[in-house]
Design a protein around this motif. Sequence first.
Motif, PDB file in Angstrom:
ATOM      1  N   ASP A 162      -7.378  -2.701   2.164  1.00  0.00           N
ATOM      2  CA  ASP A 162      -7.605  -2.253   3.550  1.00  0.00           C
ATOM      3  C   ASP A 162      -8.000  -0.776   3.631  1.00  0.00           C
ATOM      4  N   CYS A 163      -7.374   0.087   2.819  1.00  0.00           N
ATOM      5  CA  CYS A 163      -7.595   1.517   3.006  1.00  0.00           C
ATOM      6  C   CYS A 163      -7.891   2.273   1.714  1.00  0.00           C
ATOM      7  N   CYS A 203       0.841  -1.187   0.000  1.00  0.00           N
ATOM      8  CA  CYS A 203       0.000   0.000   0.000  1.00  0.00           C
ATOM      9  C   CYS A 203       0.882   1.245   0.000  1.00  0.00           C
ATOM     10  N   TRP A 245      -0.502  -2.944   4.591  1.00  0.00           N
ATOM     11  CA  TRP A 245      -0.955  -4.017   3.706  1.00  0.00           C
ATOM     12  C   TRP A 245       0.136  -4.413   2.710  1.00  0.00           C
ATOM     13  N   CYS A 284      -5.552  -0.487  -2.445  1.00  0.00           N
ATOM     14  CA  CYS A 284      -5.331  -1.306  -1.261  1.00  0.00           C
ATOM     15  C   CYS A 284      -6.677  -1.810  -0.717  1.00  0.00           C
ATOM     16  N   CYS A 313      -0.545   2.485   6.501  1.00  0.00           N
ATOM     17  CA  CYS A 313      -1.153   1.170   6.285  1.00  0.00           C
ATOM     18  C   CYS A 313      -0.039   0.148   6.032  1.00  0.00           C
TER      19      CYS A 313
HETATM   20 ZN    ZN Z   1      -3.559   0.384   2.612  1.00  0.00          ZN
END
Ligand code: ZN
Length: 763
Positions: free
Chosen positions: A512-513, A463, A470, A510, A468
């Motif tokens: 996750d974010c 990421c 990831w 990403c 983050c």
């Molecule tokens: Zn991320």
Amino acid sequence: MAGLFDEPTVSFVQVAVERAVDRYPKGLTYGVPQSLSPIHVGQLITVPLGKGNTPTEAWVLSVSETSPTLAGNKEIKQVFSKNALTISLPEDLVSLASWMSSYYCAAIGPTLSTMLPGPVRKGIGIKTRTLVNLVMCPPNDVKLTKKQQYVLDTLAELPTNDRPIGISKLMKLASLGSRGPIDRLSEHGFLSTHQVTNVEASWFKQNIDTKEMPTLTDDQSRIVDAISKKLGEGYSSHLLYGVTGSGKTEIYMQLIDHAIKDGGKAIVLVPEISLTPQTAARLMGRFPDKKVAILHSALTKSQRHQQWAMVASGEADIVLGARSAIFAPVPIDALNIIIVDEEHDHSYKQDLTPRYHGRDVAIRRASTAKCPILLGSATPSMESWWNATRRNISTLHTLTHRAPGLTLPKVEIINMRIARAAAHGVMPVFSRELELEIQRSLANEGQILLLLNRRGFAPWIVCSSRACDWMMRCEHCETSMVYHRRKPLEEVGFVRCHHCAKEQRVPKICPDCTKPVIRLGAGTQRLEAIIRETIPLPSNQIARLDTDTTRKISDLHDTLDRFTRGEIRVLLGTQMIAKGLDVEGVTLVGVIDADTAIDLPDFRASERTFQLVSQVCGRCGRGSREAKAIVQTYNPQAPAIVLASEGKYEEFANRELRLRQETGLPPTSRMVRFVVRDDEFERTAGRADALYERLLSIASPSIQITPAAPCVLTRIADRFRFDVTASATTARELQQFLEDARQKKYIGNNRDLAIDVDPVSML
Ligand code: ZN
Ligand code: ADP
Ligand code: ZN
């Protein structure tokens, strides 16, 4: 099956089922019916197995005249048949397999099968031809046609050496349109026929290097004298430590020369990667009137069969091959020397069962053949150094200088922390220094080798947000996914796992974010792209060598050949380029990242780093021109890197051995590693714990056992992995322990447990 066992049994054989796991460790007994007698040790036969008498292939381990006593008065079944091709392994290889089976905890049947190359096993290339000849007393009451008479006359005119003759050849000589006249003649008794079976293979192109033999230096002659004195004197073990380019190969050749006089044979092992046509060319050029068998995976199947058959018949004087060539069926009485070049190379260890080490099997084979063994390397393994300098079970011979006319390269370490700071925190692929040296070398018409021991374009997809963490991981393994481009200069790509080979799509954002993802780090593909974009050379003068570009071993050979001829100016790649290249034009070696191995949680990380850096730096300075090596690292103080660049092997080895001794690690102890594999994490952990407890219950005080722990690669291809290791001071103690564990059926090699004796990788 009716009438199965109604012939009298004339002798008995003990066999090992070919595909068996540890279920039948001691071998099974069968009777040999009259019609199949005699059967020899080392033959492949078919026997009835189990309640259903399933025909099963098995190796003959021993033969006896008298009936063995079987427990429970069991009936002894009879052998079904001999293998149609009557393949057999010599008796000494059968004993070698028994030893391997017990030492490496592998079932003996599959171990024997490992010794036989696939094409030999399958009989590929075997052709039967019919030859004909004149008979002594031809019949005198048969009238012949003109054509038939002409055939007989043609045959009679042939020199006796050319008879018997193949049918198609005779047809040509007698200008026949069909074989009819020849068949009639043999039916009437004018011709005798013979069947001959041999392996037929297309001829393979092999260049011959006729470079003259140099006058040996004093150091070289001293070593040749010392070892050649031992020829014919039984087993002896020698370690040749000679810096890169010091003339080790010349020593091998002189020793081979001594060893094969009077019909002796030599086996030479090299790592698969070094098994290039050049190695063979050099050997063949030195011994033009001797037969060299090459056991090479670049040959066709029938060629491999043919080369093996040439060894088995005793025709070959020298055998050259990679790891498995140690099983070449050289007649044991004639075997006079075994040479293992680059003995430190990890490719000598097989990573599937039987997990044997080619070098160690070679030592065993030399001791049974009662001949010298010579291990050679510029960076000997800690094992061999330990044996030669501490245990004194091997004699050390040293070449400290390069051969006349060669210079050791100047090596410069570049601290990449400084380079990174200069690039405002971005990890650059090239330091300023390396860039300048590349330009200088190109301007001076030099050739360049660039090592980066990492495949693909970018090893990590992460990421872009600093907040983050990831990183893209394989869904089936505990590893990062590697980004590959389809072509080095095109944007399109995919990600692949280097452990299970599964591919996935690259997400744009990403998960996750939702910030964009970036591709981090450099592999050989990115290195190639940078080189192609920045260096003004025609595209065919730049080449990359790694397992992605050399799916076929012939591609590897082709690229190495072009580099040797000077057609390739810049060769970049993984450790493949660090081995065995002896090219005069190389004026620059660049190690892009010396740290690829250094941080691995493996006690050999330092040793591997030392070997890699020394070996690749040793590829330059082989001509008259000045040469330089540049080593880029984020650990510029690491002893492995500093000592490798200073060429201080002995200092490194002694330091390393001291550390190993303090921590009780091999080679100062002997180790076995058990890797427990299962589909669920908890179950894997549970089974590994249970194994640990059981092993602990039978371990004598001299055995150290480490509790079960997840492996560094915790999961590969959806299989979780835990390991337990056991160590002892001596191999004998460890073997006794393994034998006990096997007897109690605590251990056995199978899909769920890998037993690795003397492991070379701890990942
Ligand atoms: Zn991320
Ligand atoms: P190593 O196997 O130790 O890397 P080689 O045997 O390949 O070394 O030798 C390196 C080069 O030096 C080869 O080209 C070889 O022909 C040459 N060479 C070896 N010994 C001598 C010698 N005594 N005199 C001159 N050249 C030599
Ligand atoms: Zn994977």
